[in-house]
Design a protein around this motif. Sequence first.
Motif, PDB file in Angstrom:
ATOM      1  N   ALA A 255       0.823  -1.205   0.000  1.00  0.00           N
ATOM      2  CA  ALA A 255       0.000   0.000   0.000  1.00  0.00           C
ATOM      3  C   ALA A 255       0.855   1.253   0.000  1.00  0.00           C
ATOM      4  CB  ALA A 255      -0.935   0.009   1.201  1.00  0.00           C
TER       5      ALA A 255
ATOM      6  N   GLN B 107      -1.329   4.489   0.589  1.00  0.00           N
ATOM      7  CA  GLN B 107      -2.773   4.305   0.507  1.00  0.00           C
ATOM      8  C   GLN B 107      -3.303   4.070   1.910  1.00  0.00           C
ATOM      9  OE1 GLN B 107      -4.195   1.590  -2.532  1.00  0.00           O
ATOM     10  NE2 GLN B 107      -6.063   1.174  -1.360  1.00  0.00           N
TER      11      GLN B 107
ATOM     12  N   SER C  14      -6.739   4.220   2.729  1.00  0.00           N
ATOM     13  CA  SER C  14      -8.081   3.643   2.714  1.00  0.00           C
ATOM     14  C   SER C  14      -8.345   3.137   1.296  1.00  0.00           C
ATOM     15  CB  SER C  14      -9.136   4.682   3.118  1.00  0.00           C
ATOM     16  OG  SER C  14      -9.435   5.541   2.036  1.00  0.00           O
ATOM     17  N   PRO C  15      -9.416   2.387   1.067  1.00  0.00           N
ATOM     18  CA  PRO C  15      -9.699   1.890  -0.283  1.00  0.00           C
ATOM     19  C   PRO C  15      -9.914   3.000  -1.314  1.00  0.00           C
ATOM     20  CG  PRO C  15     -10.934   0.629   1.339  1.00  0.00           C
ATOM     21  CD  PRO C  15     -10.321   1.787   2.071  1.00  0.00           C
ATOM     22  N   THR C  16     -10.217   4.196  -0.839  1.00  0.00           N
ATOM     23  CA  THR C  16     -10.492   5.288  -1.772  1.00  0.00           C
ATOM     24  C   THR C  16      -9.597   6.511  -1.562  1.00  0.00           C
ATOM     25  OG1 THR C  16     -12.231   6.134  -0.291  1.00  0.00           O
ATOM     26  CG2 THR C  16     -12.911   4.614  -2.041  1.00  0.00           C
TER      27      THR C  16
ATOM     28  N   THR D 119      -5.361   7.864  -1.281  1.00  0.00           N
ATOM     29  CA  THR D 119      -3.906   7.758  -1.207  1.00  0.00           C
ATOM     30  C   THR D 119      -3.349   9.138  -0.895  1.00  0.00           C
ATOM     31  OG1 THR D 119      -3.691   5.870  -2.710  1.00  0.00           O
ATOM     32  CG2 THR D 119      -1.790   7.335  -2.544  1.00  0.00           C
TER      33      THR D 119
ATOM     34  N   LYS E  80      -7.555  11.238 -12.870  1.00  0.00           N
ATOM     35  CA  LYS E  80      -6.777  10.635 -11.786  1.00  0.00           C
ATOM     36  C   LYS E  80      -5.312  11.055 -11.834  1.00  0.00           C
ATOM     37  CE  LYS E  80      -9.485   6.357 -11.339  1.00  0.00           C
ATOM     38  NZ  LYS E  80      -9.402   4.873 -11.434  1.00  0.00           N
TER      39      LYS E  80
ATOM     40  N   GLN F 228      -5.782   4.319  -6.001  1.00  0.00           N
ATOM     41  CA  GLN F 228      -5.151   3.215  -5.304  1.00  0.00           C
ATOM     42  C   GLN F 228      -3.726   3.022  -5.812  1.00  0.00           C
ATOM     43  OE1 GLN F 228      -7.777  -0.281  -4.496  1.00  0.00           O
ATOM     44  NE2 GLN F 228      -9.225   0.762  -5.857  1.00  0.00           N
ATOM     45  N   ILE F 229      -2.857   2.542  -4.940  1.00  0.00           N
ATOM     46  CA  ILE F 229      -1.445   2.382  -5.281  1.00  0.00           C
ATOM     47  C   ILE F 229      -1.258   1.477  -6.495  1.00  0.00           C
ATOM     48  CG2 ILE F 229       0.738   1.363  -4.507  1.00  0.00           C
ATOM     49  CD1 ILE F 229       0.282   4.116  -3.332  1.00  0.00           C
ATOM     50  N   TRP F 230      -1.957   0.346  -6.552  1.00  0.00           N
ATOM     51  CA  TRP F 230      -1.732  -0.621  -7.625  1.00  0.00           C
ATOM     52  C   TRP F 230      -1.976  -0.022  -9.009  1.00  0.00           C
ATOM     53  CZ3 TRP F 230      -5.469  -1.785 -11.153  1.00  0.00           C
ATOM     54  CH2 TRP F 230      -6.798  -1.529 -10.830  1.00  0.00           C
ATOM     55  N   GLU F 231      -2.839   0.987  -9.101  1.00  0.00           N
ATOM     56  CA  GLU F 231      -3.141   1.593 -10.394  1.00  0.00           C
ATOM     57  C   GLU F 231      -1.945   2.341 -10.990  1.00  0.00           C
ATOM     58  OE1 GLU F 231      -7.475   3.252 -10.579  1.00  0.00           O
ATOM     59  OE2 GLU F 231      -6.657   3.842  -8.642  1.00  0.00           O
TER      60      GLU F 231
END
Length: 242
Positions: free
Chosen positions: A76, A101, A103-105, A107, A155, A178-181
């Motif tokens: 994260a 990150q 939370s889920p929404t 960063t 984004k 999100q970090i993975w994006e």
Amino acid sequence: MIPPFETTFAVPLSCEDCIKDVSSSLYKIDGVHNVTADLPTQLISITGTAAPSAIVSAVQSTGRDAILRGSGKAEAAAVCVLETHASSVKDNVRGLIRMVQVSPTMTILDMTLKGVSPGSYNVTVRETGDISQGAVSTGGVWDAVAAKQEKRSIKGVFGTIEVGKSGLGTVFITKPIQIWEMIGRSIVVSRKQDSFDKEDPDTLVGVIARSAGVWDNDKTVCSCSGKTVWEERKEATAKGML
């Protein structure tokens, strides 16, 4: 509102008085909720909403240095080292962006520039991670086409950083991403909006890479070079690393 998150730092500590000195400095920062330190491992853990760069500055004000060892949960956190590709610049590292990150929404992004010309700098995530030609080869702004079609904010637009006469600029922001994006994409920081010049010393680029989560990285000696983290830190700062 930013949820509290944890960060760990390596800090040279020789006694309990050292811990008290560093802790006292950290508690002066807005957003620091809790500080714990472990003398044998030379690690300090901070929980709260303060920017990692502010924590490093507070530790350095005590005459010590600090190395970020981890932020947030595993997978994260991310980091982007910003460099200029201008051939006229010797020490090309000019900035650092730390991402966590929380939370889920959400960063958070802690962005710092150093040694660049005064002015307003645009920060954007690009479609690709190709920085072989500097900003020129990074592609368009990430998510720009989709955002236009869906009539929403982009984004990949992180806003601006204002740099003063000292050549230093910092900003701490949040984004609903999100970090993975972002992993593997590049970031461009420039006073220009587009049509970048590879030889512009104030146009910076870097690739977004995963960073260690809290307690994911406890090494003190690099297995590749055999150097301690402090030897590596000294070499990195000599090259302009923040």
